[in-house]
Design a protein around this motif. Structure first.
Motif, PDB file in Angstrom:
ATOM      1  N   ALA A 204       0.806  -1.210   0.000  1.00  0.00           N
ATOM      2  CA  ALA A 204       0.000   0.000   0.000  1.00  0.00           C
ATOM      3  C   ALA A 204       0.842   1.266   0.000  1.00  0.00           C
ATOM      4  O   ALA A 204       1.926   1.311   0.573  1.00  0.00           O
ATOM      5  CB  ALA A 204      -0.925   0.004   1.221  1.00  0.00           C
ATOM      6  N   ASP A 205       0.318   2.294  -0.640  1.00  0.00           N
ATOM      7  CA  ASP A 205       0.876   3.646  -0.617  1.00  0.00           C
ATOM      8  C   ASP A 205       2.374   3.680  -0.919  1.00  0.00           C
ATOM      9  O   ASP A 205       3.159   4.293  -0.180  1.00  0.00           O
ATOM     10  CB  ASP A 205       0.630   4.302   0.744  1.00  0.00           C
ATOM     11  N   PRO A 206       2.813   3.057  -2.022  1.00  0.00           N
ATOM     12  CA  PRO A 206       4.244   3.048  -2.324  1.00  0.00           C
ATOM     13  C   PRO A 206       4.734   4.435  -2.732  1.00  0.00           C
ATOM     14  O   PRO A 206       4.041   5.184  -3.419  1.00  0.00           O
ATOM     15  CB  PRO A 206       4.353   2.069  -3.499  1.00  0.00           C
ATOM     16  N   VAL A 207       5.929   4.770  -2.278  1.00  0.00           N
ATOM     17  CA  VAL A 207       6.579   6.034  -2.625  1.00  0.00           C
ATOM     18  C   VAL A 207       7.990   5.712  -3.121  1.00  0.00           C
ATOM     19  O   VAL A 207       8.719   4.947  -2.486  1.00  0.00           O
ATOM     20  CB  VAL A 207       6.654   6.996  -1.423  1.00  0.00           C
ATOM     21  N   MET A 208       8.360   6.299  -4.255  1.00  0.00           N
ATOM     22  CA  MET A 208       9.673   6.063  -4.848  1.00  0.00           C
ATOM     23  C   MET A 208      10.351   7.394  -5.123  1.00  0.00           C
ATOM     24  O   MET A 208       9.707   8.362  -5.524  1.00  0.00           O
ATOM     25  CB  MET A 208       9.529   5.315  -6.185  1.00  0.00           C
ATOM     26  N   ASP A 209      11.646   7.468  -4.904  1.00  0.00           N
ATOM     27  CA  ASP A 209      12.424   8.612  -5.372  1.00  0.00           C
ATOM     28  C   ASP A 209      13.845   8.156  -5.661  1.00  0.00           C
ATOM     29  O   ASP A 209      14.229   7.032  -5.316  1.00  0.00           O
ATOM     30  CB  ASP A 209      12.388   9.779  -4.394  1.00  0.00           C
ATOM     31  N   VAL A 210      14.601   9.019  -6.297  1.00  0.00           N
ATOM     32  CA  VAL A 210      15.931   8.631  -6.769  1.00  0.00           C
ATOM     33  C   VAL A 210      16.949   9.693  -6.412  1.00  0.00           C
ATOM     34  O   VAL A 210      16.656  10.890  -6.388  1.00  0.00           O
ATOM     35  CB  VAL A 210      15.922   8.370  -8.297  1.00  0.00           C
ATOM     36  N   ASP A 211      18.150   9.257  -6.104  1.00  0.00           N
ATOM     37  CA  ASP A 211      19.279  10.127  -5.812  1.00  0.00           C
ATOM     38  C   ASP A 211      20.416   9.701  -6.733  1.00  0.00           C
ATOM     39  O   ASP A 211      20.569   8.512  -7.023  1.00  0.00           O
ATOM     40  CB  ASP A 211      19.693   9.959  -4.346  1.00  0.00           C
ATOM     41  N   ARG A 212      21.192  10.649  -7.189  1.00  0.00           N
ATOM     42  CA  ARG A 212      22.307  10.323  -8.076  1.00  0.00           C
ATOM     43  C   ARG A 212      23.614  10.676  -7.378  1.00  0.00           C
ATOM     44  O   ARG A 212      23.820  11.811  -6.965  1.00  0.00           O
ATOM     45  CB  ARG A 212      22.157  11.050  -9.415  1.00  0.00           C
TER      46      ARG A 212
ATOM     47  N   TRP B 233       3.665   0.035   2.553  1.00  0.00           N
ATOM     48  CA  TRP B 233       3.099  -0.525   3.781  1.00  0.00           C
ATOM     49  C   TRP B 233       2.334  -1.809   3.478  1.00  0.00           C
ATOM     50  O   TRP B 233       1.722  -1.938   2.423  1.00  0.00           O
ATOM     51  CB  TRP B 233       2.139   0.472   4.428  1.00  0.00           C
ATOM     52  N   ALA B 234       2.373  -2.731   4.406  1.00  0.00           N
ATOM     53  CA  ALA B 234       1.477  -3.878   4.331  1.00  0.00           C
ATOM     54  C   ALA B 234       0.072  -3.377   4.649  1.00  0.00           C
ATOM     55  O   ALA B 234      -0.138  -2.711   5.669  1.00  0.00           O
ATOM     56  CB  ALA B 234       1.897  -4.958   5.327  1.00  0.00           C
ATOM     57  N   PRO B 235      -0.872  -3.613   3.763  1.00  0.00           N
ATOM     58  CA  PRO B 235      -2.186  -2.973   3.940  1.00  0.00           C
ATOM     59  C   PRO B 235      -2.938  -3.474   5.166  1.00  0.00           C
ATOM     60  O   PRO B 235      -2.855  -4.645   5.544  1.00  0.00           O
ATOM     61  CB  PRO B 235      -2.926  -3.366   2.651  1.00  0.00           C
ATOM     62  N   GLU B 236      -3.632  -2.553   5.796  1.00  0.00           N
ATOM     63  CA  GLU B 236      -4.593  -2.918   6.822  1.00  0.00           C
ATOM     64  C   GLU B 236      -5.824  -3.500   6.127  1.00  0.00           C
ATOM     65  O   GLU B 236      -6.015  -3.342   4.926  1.00  0.00           O
ATOM     66  CB  GLU B 236      -4.994  -1.680   7.649  1.00  0.00           C
ATOM     67  N   ALA B 237      -6.672  -4.175   6.869  1.00  0.00           N
ATOM     68  CA  ALA B 237      -7.879  -4.748   6.285  1.00  0.00           C
ATOM     69  C   ALA B 237      -8.727  -3.650   5.654  1.00  0.00           C
ATOM     70  O   ALA B 237      -8.973  -2.602   6.262  1.00  0.00           O
ATOM     71  CB  ALA B 237      -8.677  -5.482   7.364  1.00  0.00           C
ATOM     72  N   GLY B 238      -9.134  -3.874   4.408  1.00  0.00           N
ATOM     73  CA  GLY B 238      -9.990  -2.917   3.717  1.00  0.00           C
ATOM     74  C   GLY B 238      -9.272  -1.760   3.066  1.00  0.00           C
ATOM     75  O   GLY B 238      -9.897  -0.910   2.429  1.00  0.00           O
ATOM     76  N   HIS B 239      -7.931  -1.712   3.181  1.00  0.00           N
ATOM     77  CA  HIS B 239      -7.165  -0.606   2.592  1.00  0.00           C
ATOM     78  C   HIS B 239      -7.012  -0.804   1.093  1.00  0.00           C
ATOM     79  O   HIS B 239      -6.726  -1.900   0.636  1.00  0.00           O
ATOM     80  CB  HIS B 239      -5.789  -0.531   3.238  1.00  0.00           C
ATOM     81  N   ARG B 240      -7.220   0.260   0.331  1.00  0.00           N
ATOM     82  CA  ARG B 240      -7.000   0.227  -1.111  1.00  0.00           C
ATOM     83  C   ARG B 240      -5.687   0.928  -1.419  1.00  0.00           C
ATOM     84  O   ARG B 240      -5.479   2.085  -1.064  1.00  0.00           O
ATOM     85  CB  ARG B 240      -8.143   0.918  -1.860  1.00  0.00           C
ATOM     86  N   SER B 241      -4.789   0.238  -2.128  1.00  0.00           N
ATOM     87  CA  SER B 241      -3.473   0.805  -2.441  1.00  0.00           C
ATOM     88  C   SER B 241      -3.588   1.856  -3.524  1.00  0.00           C
ATOM     89  O   SER B 241      -4.341   1.701  -4.488  1.00  0.00           O
ATOM     90  CB  SER B 241      -2.524  -0.308  -2.896  1.00  0.00           C
ATOM     91  N   ASN B 242      -2.860   2.944  -3.357  1.00  0.00           N
ATOM     92  CA  ASN B 242      -2.831   4.004  -4.358  1.00  0.00           C
ATOM     93  C   ASN B 242      -1.698   3.784  -5.340  1.00  0.00           C
ATOM     94  O   ASN B 242      -0.786   3.008  -5.100  1.00  0.00           O
ATOM     95  CB  ASN B 242      -2.648   5.366  -3.672  1.00  0.00           C
ATOM     96  N   ALA B 243      -1.744   4.484  -6.467  1.00  0.00           N
ATOM     97  CA  ALA B 243      -0.651   4.427  -7.433  1.00  0.00           C
ATOM     98  C   ALA B 243       0.617   4.944  -6.774  1.00  0.00           C
ATOM     99  O   ALA B 243       0.566   5.776  -5.862  1.00  0.00           O
ATOM    100  CB  ALA B 243      -0.990   5.277  -8.659  1.00  0.00           C
ATOM    101  N   PRO B 244       1.785   4.460  -7.215  1.00  0.00           N
ATOM    102  CA  PRO B 244       3.029   4.889  -6.585  1.00  0.00           C
ATOM    103  C   PRO B 244       3.283   6.365  -6.793  1.00  0.00           C
ATOM    104  O   PRO B 244       3.011   6.916  -7.852  1.00  0.00           O
ATOM    105  CB  PRO B 244       4.089   4.030  -7.281  1.00  0.00           C
ATOM    106  N   SER B 245       3.803   7.010  -5.770  1.00  0.00           N
ATOM    107  CA  SER B 245       4.202   8.404  -5.846  1.00  0.00           C
ATOM    108  C   SER B 245       5.672   8.469  -6.236  1.00  0.00           C
ATOM    109  O   SER B 245       6.515   7.850  -5.604  1.00  0.00           O
ATOM    110  CB  SER B 245       3.987   9.089  -4.491  1.00  0.00           C
ATOM    111  N   ILE B 246       5.965   9.189  -7.302  1.00  0.00           N
ATOM    112  CA  ILE B 246       7.329   9.288  -7.812  1.00  0.00           C
ATOM    113  C   ILE B 246       7.850  10.696  -7.563  1.00  0.00           C
ATOM    114  O   ILE B 246       7.280  11.685  -8.033  1.00  0.00           O
ATOM    115  CB  ILE B 246       7.402   8.980  -9.323  1.00  0.00           C
ATOM    116  N   ALA B 247       8.917  10.815  -6.801  1.00  0.00           N
ATOM    117  CA  ALA B 247       9.498  12.124  -6.488  1.00  0.00           C
ATOM    118  C   ALA B 247      10.481  12.538  -7.570  1.00  0.00           C
ATOM    119  O   ALA B 247      10.958  11.716  -8.349  1.00  0.00           O
ATOM    120  CB  ALA B 247      10.199  12.069  -5.138  1.00  0.00           C
TER     121      ALA B 247
END
Length: 296
Positions: A192-200, A267-281
């Motif tokens: 659930a609620d994945p967030v991704m970003d990148v550093d160079r 996050w490991a979803p709680e019961a009934g949680h709907r995962s959102n699209a990944p947030s890309i920084a």
């Protein structure tokens, strides 16, 4: 689905890291820096984990730091190279030695829903099937548990890859997955609620031989299934080194080795949680870590 362009010879990777264990900390500058930044990110998270699993623990630098930060938590170190875990066991006081598990991240020898925090620094690139790996991570996480990880993106060692490409068509450098593919794999696993970003980040060297030596000591040299199996001839090695000279920097006369560092959490979803699209920084500002003293 496994990426056919990213196939690791697991046996060779395990042997490489096993041989690297005793000297790994001498050259793991980048890995320690990334791991420290991951730990700093944990300061922003309100989490009091009972059980922490350090996946790809290596010599246990982060395992010890996690144990020091979460003194009431049970911290487990997992690695597929047993000699690495022997180094991990040397850390900590005699009353609180790290608990070690020798196993593979694609098939975790850990009970279902038994972990509150998975910390994994620069390890998932050694997976041949990221969907399976993240499904395993979700399986062992308790509902509401956190996965925090780093890996390397496709621009990692781009100079070395280009220098070899000027010599022949062989796969001399390990391949790495795109950040967006990693985010898709998180969603596929139902995290659930994945967030991704990148550093160079950039390491610098006086000579290519210094980079090659570091990669060998780190156990991070090419272990792709389609790597060239014979010895690399002296002529081709010299030709690669000559081609690498095109990247020598004017400002300091050093050779760069670029790393695309991908950070992610979900996050490991709680019961009934709907995962959102990944947030890309957006990309972070690149940084140099000087390794010029290791000229080889």
């Amino acid at each position: 689905m496994p990426d056919r362009q990213h196939r690791i010879d697991k046996q060779q990777a395990r042997l490489a890291f096993s041989r690297a264990a005793e000297r790994y900390d001498q050259v793991a500058v980048l890995q320690r820096e990334i791991g420290q930044r991951m730990l700093e990110r944990l300061e922003l998270v309100r989490l009091q984990p009972q059980v922490i699993l350090d996946i790809g623990a290596g010599t246990g630098v982060a395992t010890a730091a996690l144990a020091a930060r979460y003194r009431k938590s049970r911290v487990l170190a997992l690695d597929f190279a047993f000699p690495m875990l022997l180094q991990t066991r040397k850390r900590g006081g005699w009353l609180r030695k790290p608990r070690c598990i020798c196993g593979d991240l694609e098939q975790l020898p850990v009970a279902e829903q038994s972990v509150d925090l998975i910390y994994s620094n620069a390890a998932i690139q050694w997976s041949n099937d990221l969907d399976t790996t993240f499904a395993e991570f979700r399986r062992v996480l308790r509902p509401g548990g956190l996965l925090m990880f780093t890996t390397f993106g496709p621009d990692t060692l781009k100079e070395l890859r280009a220098a070899w490409a000027a010599v022949d068509s062989g796969a001399h450098v390990s391949t790495f997955m795109d950040m967006h593919d990693v985010g898709d794999a998180l969603l596929s696993a139902g995290l659930a609620d994945p967030v991704m970003d990148v550093d160079r980040m950039t390491l610098t060297y006086e000579r290519v031989s210094g980079l090659m030596k570091d990669l060998k000591i780190l156990g991070a040299h090419n272990v792709n299934h389609d790597r060239p199996r014979g010895l690399t001839g002296k002529g081709r090695l010299q030709a690669m080194q000559s081609a690498y000279e095109a990247f020598r920097r004017d400002q300091d006369g050093l050779l760069p080795a670029s790393y695309e560092v991908v950070y992610g959490h979900a996050w490991a979803p709680e019961a009934g949680h709907r995962s959102n699209a990944p947030s890309i920084a957006l990309d972070s500002i690149g940084r140099d870590l000087n390794r010029a003293g290791r000229s080889g």
